[in-house]
Design an enzyme around this catalytic site. Sequence first.
Site, PDB file in Angstrom:
ATOM      1  N   HIS A 138       9.045   3.170   8.713  1.00  0.00           N
ATOM      2  CA  HIS A 138       8.813   2.366   9.920  1.00  0.00           C
ATOM      3  C   HIS A 138       7.545   2.871  10.606  1.00  0.00           C
ATOM      4  O   HIS A 138       7.362   4.088  10.744  1.00  0.00           O
ATOM      5  CB  HIS A 138      10.020   2.501  10.856  1.00  0.00           C
ATOM      6  CG  HIS A 138       9.909   1.647  12.078  1.00  0.00           C
ATOM      7  ND1 HIS A 138      10.207   0.297  12.061  1.00  0.00           N
ATOM      8  CD2 HIS A 138       9.492   1.932  13.342  1.00  0.00           C
ATOM      9  CE1 HIS A 138       9.986  -0.210  13.268  1.00  0.00           C
ATOM     10  NE2 HIS A 138       9.565   0.760  14.067  1.00  0.00           N
ATOM     11  N   GLU A 196       1.445   7.018   7.016  1.00  0.00           N
ATOM     12  CA  GLU A 196       2.562   6.541   6.180  1.00  0.00           C
ATOM     13  C   GLU A 196       2.323   6.920   4.723  1.00  0.00           C
ATOM     14  O   GLU A 196       3.245   7.299   4.004  1.00  0.00           O
ATOM     15  CB  GLU A 196       2.694   5.014   6.267  1.00  0.00           C
ATOM     16  CG  GLU A 196       3.244   4.509   7.577  1.00  0.00           C
ATOM     17  CD  GLU A 196       3.430   2.998   7.562  1.00  0.00           C
ATOM     18  OE1 GLU A 196       3.990   2.464   6.593  1.00  0.00           O
ATOM     19  OE2 GLU A 196       3.000   2.346   8.529  1.00  0.00           O
ATOM     20  N   SER A 205       0.825  -1.213   0.000  1.00  0.00           N
ATOM     21  CA  SER A 205       0.000   0.000   0.000  1.00  0.00           C
ATOM     22  C   SER A 205       0.863   1.270   0.000  1.00  0.00           C
ATOM     23  O   SER A 205       0.467   2.289  -0.562  1.00  0.00           O
ATOM     24  CB  SER A 205      -0.978  -0.004   1.187  1.00  0.00           C
ATOM     25  OG  SER A 205      -0.291   0.135   2.403  1.00  0.00           O
ATOM     26  N   ASN A 206       2.046   1.206   0.591  1.00  0.00           N
ATOM     27  CA  ASN A 206       2.935   2.377   0.530  1.00  0.00           C
ATOM     28  C   ASN A 206       3.462   2.596  -0.882  1.00  0.00           C
ATOM     29  O   ASN A 206       3.587   3.736  -1.335  1.00  0.00           O
ATOM     30  CB  ASN A 206       4.110   2.214   1.505  1.00  0.00           C
ATOM     31  CG  ASN A 206       3.723   2.622   2.904  1.00  0.00           C
ATOM     32  OD1 ASN A 206       3.554   3.808   3.174  1.00  0.00           O
ATOM     33  ND2 ASN A 206       3.554   1.649   3.795  1.00  0.00           N
TER      34      ASN A 206
HETATM   35  C1  GRF Z   1       4.197  -0.533   6.672  1.00  0.00           C
HETATM   36  O1  GRF Z   1       3.509  -0.414   7.886  1.00  0.00           O
HETATM   37  C2  GRF Z   1       5.621  -0.088   6.852  1.00  0.00           C
HETATM   38  O2  GRF Z   1       5.789   0.917   7.793  1.00  0.00           O
HETATM   39  C3  GRF Z   1       6.285  -1.323   7.337  1.00  0.00           C
HETATM   40  O3  GRF Z   1       5.665  -2.370   6.625  1.00  0.00           O
HETATM   41  C4  GRF Z   1       4.353  -1.972   6.256  1.00  0.00           C
HETATM   42  C5  GRF Z   1       4.214  -2.157   4.787  1.00  0.00           C
HETATM   43  O4  GRF Z   1       2.884  -1.993   4.362  1.00  0.00           O
HETATM   44  N1  GRF Z   1       7.717  -1.248   7.213  1.00  0.00           N
HETATM   45  P1  GRF Z   1       2.527  -2.002   2.833  1.00  0.00           P
HETATM   46  O5  GRF Z   1       3.052  -3.303   2.243  1.00  0.00           O
HETATM   47  O6  GRF Z   1       3.177  -0.817   2.196  1.00  0.00           O
HETATM   48  O7  GRF Z   1       1.038  -1.940   2.749  1.00  0.00           O
END
Ligand code: GRF
Length: 199
Positions: free
Chosen positions: A109, A179, A13-14
């Site tokens: 993070h 995030e 999702s990021n």
């Molecule tokens: C996020 O919470 C990030 O902070 C951590 O892993 C998660 C990844 O989420 N390091 P996504 O795969 O981007 O949805």
Amino acid sequence: MLNIAIFASGRGSNFEALQRAIVEQKFPAAIVVVISNNSSSGILTLAQSFGIPALHISQRQFSDANYFRQNILGILRAFKVNFIVLAGYMKMLDAEIIREYPDRIINIHPALLPKFGGEGMYGMNVHRAVVDAHEKESGATVHYVNEAYDEGKIIAQQRVDVSPNETPESLAAKVLAVEHQLLPRVIKMLSEKNWEKGK
Ligand code: GRF
């Protein structure tokens, strides 16, 4: 121009938030390749749906660490990667790869580092620890990656309140939402800085 490789192990999702921000806001960055160590991670299909090359590369496919490293470095060179984003990558990046990209690797993070970082502090473990410690706030941190877990220089943080009846699950959702703002904001800032320097 930042030519970004995303390393991830999960849903992505990021990655999606960053890709959408780059397209909408047109800052000088492009995600050129996605690498996952996990063949069933959602990010691989998600990246392909955006037309971005997505590769499953795991240490287990190689007879030793050196071949694995050479393979990754070869891919990074082939895609002209000059910046790496770890977005939920559950593996430690090889030290030689870290040395190849000084100040050019960042991690996101889901807590306010230096608190709630380090080995074992990932996913729900982080949010559970924050709730158990009765913290009043949590948030997300973007930091440079060095050879120690979660200890590189902090670039930016975004906070959320932890309410008295917060659960790890509700906190995870709140933090994930910030995030998705923080990572694009940092990449925008770094790409524009980079742009000014004419790189
Ligand atoms: C996020 O919470 C990030 O902070 C951590 O892993 C998660 C990844 O989420 N390091 P996504 O795969 O981007 O949805």
